[in-house]
Design a protein around this motif. Structure first.
Motif, short mmCIF file in Angstrom:
data_model
loop_
_atom_site.label_atom_id
_atom_site.label_comp_id
_atom_site.label_asym_id
_atom_site.label_seq_id
_atom_site.Cartn_x
_atom_site.Cartn_y
_atom_site.Cartn_z
N PHE A 1 44.19 48.30 39.45
CA PHE A 1 44.00 47.29 40.36
C PHE A 1 44.05 46.16 40.87
CE2 PHE A 1 43.36 46.96 45.21
CZ PHE A 1 44.63 47.33 45.89
N ALA A 2 42.99 45.40 39.97
CA ALA A 2 42.63 44.13 39.83
C ALA A 2 44.06 43.68 38.94
CB ALA A 2 41.88 44.13 38.78
N LEU A 3 44.59 44.65 37.83
CA LEU A 3 46.11 43.95 37.08
C LEU A 3 46.99 43.97 38.32
CD1 LEU A 3 47.37 42.85 34.21
CD2 LEU A 3 47.54 45.03 34.48
N TYR A 4 46.88 44.98 39.26
CA TYR A 4 48.80 44.46 40.52
C TYR A 4 47.73 43.24 40.70
CZ TYR A 4 50.23 46.26 44.59
OH TYR A 4 51.00 46.13 45.98
N SER A 5 46.64 43.26 41.43
CA SER A 5 46.88 42.53 42.41
C SER A 5 47.16 40.82 41.59
CB SER A 5 45.76 42.24 42.87
OG SER A 5 44.50 43.66 43.58
N LEU A 6 46.34 40.50 40.47
CA LEU A 6 46.75 39.69 39.79
C LEU A 6 47.95 39.35 40.01
CD1 LEU A 6 44.13 39.79 36.71
CD2 LEU A 6 44.27 38.05 38.66
N MET A 7 48.52 40.49 39.08
CA MET A 7 50.42 40.43 39.09
C MET A 7 50.99 40.35 40.87
SD MET A 7 51.28 40.26 36.06
CE MET A 7 52.92 40.74 35.84
N THR A 8 50.88 40.57 41.41
CA THR A 8 50.89 40.45 42.67
C THR A 8 50.96 38.84 43.39
OG1 THR A 8 50.54 43.02 43.97
CG2 THR A 8 50.53 40.13 45.60
N ARG A 9 49.82 37.90 42.79
CA ARG A 9 49.14 37.03 42.92
C ARG A 9 50.41 35.95 42.05
NH1 ARG A 9 42.88 36.42 42.37
NH2 ARG A 9 43.23 33.98 41.68
#
Length: 289
Positions: A163-171
């Protein structure tokens, strides 16, 4: 331009965390009886329909919402989210809501720690110390006697990392794509991806559980809609700390509905993780200012 109202945004975020906690409880109930791939597929079908309606009513319509400058990054981001949801729901089944959310609460620390190598952002020594303290909290939660180092204990930690990776990819994609494009890929492309797997795991459900599935789908759409509204009317830095209330609500559901134990090490460890996470959010706000 929507008028900013932090108080309203905070209220909306509290509602979102409660709805998402209810979702997690329903997801645990369904996943204990049925295949998680099928359940997630049905959930994403409904979510995709919701996204299409929102996109069609937005400026530029479906054509604008589906046009990304980084399509492969958006695709990767959608896959990561789907896998994260599957892993986290399995955590609910094997560990329960209390322990899963207590460990998952470390994901803002992972976002802060990985923002340097992934996005090239500067992470000061204070946030590095806070991240280290937060993971001490995780070790307190996963102490010997609970099942530390077992595969089950690592499930929510793996979900938090994804989920952290998903959040970073979203940014990352947010630097060139508007939020409507990311939302479209999350819902529509996500539904197509999960259908490729889920369609082979179809199971017949009882009428009562179809009712729970309907509630899950409706709450998923409602929660994401309210989350969008929250970020529209308030500053992200003002409402983000209240996202930790999902841990409180989910733990309450786990204890009351599923009769999960609430060990002192989990309470202490979760407190350490949340305090460290709040500090990193505060430092990020100070750094941005």
């Amino acid at each position: 331009m929507v008028e900013q109202d932090n108080r309203r945004g905070i209220l909306l975020m509290v509602m979102v965390t409660f709805i998402f906690a209810m979702q997690d409880g329903i997801s645990r109930h369904i996943a204990e009886t049925y295949n998680v791939y099928m359940a997630l597929m049905v959930r994403f079908w409904f979510f995709a329909g919701f996204v299409l309606v929102i996109a069609a009513r937005s400026p530029g319509g479906l054509r604008r919402a589906s046009r990304s400058a980084l399509p492969w990054a958006q695709l990767f981001r959608s896959v990561v989210l789907i896998v994260e949801v599957i892993v986290m729901v399995q955590g609910f089944v094997y560990l329960g809501l209390v322990h899963s959310h207590a460990v998952f609460a470390c994901y803002p620390l992972l976002v802060a720690g990985l923002s340097g190598p992934v996005l090239g952002e500067k992470v000061g020594w204070r946030r590095v110390v806070a991240i280290a303290i937060g993971f001490v909290g995780v070790l307190i939660i996963l102490q010997p006697g609970f099942g530390v180092f077992s595969p089950y204990a690592l499930i929510p930690l793996a979900a938090a990392t994804m989920f952290a990776l998903y959040s970073l990819m979203t940014r990352y994609v947010g630097r060139v794509d508007p939020a409507s494009v990311s939302f479209f890929y999350t819902g529509v492309v996500g539904a197509l991806i999960v259908t490729v797997v889920g369609i082979w795991h179809w199971e017949n459900m009882t009428l009562a559980d179809w009712g729970w599935m309907a509630v899950l789908c409706v709450t998923a759409a409602t929660g994401h809609f309210l989350l969008i509204k929250a970020y529209e009317v308030a500053e992200a830095s003002a409402i983000q700390p209240f996202a930790y209330l999902q841990l409180v609500f989910a733990a309450t559901i786990g204890v009351i509905v599923f009769h999960e134990p609430l060990e002192m090490n989990v309470v202490i460890g979760a407190g350490v993780v949340v305090c460290a996470g709040l500090f990193t959010l505060w430092r990020a706000r100070v750094a941005a200012a």
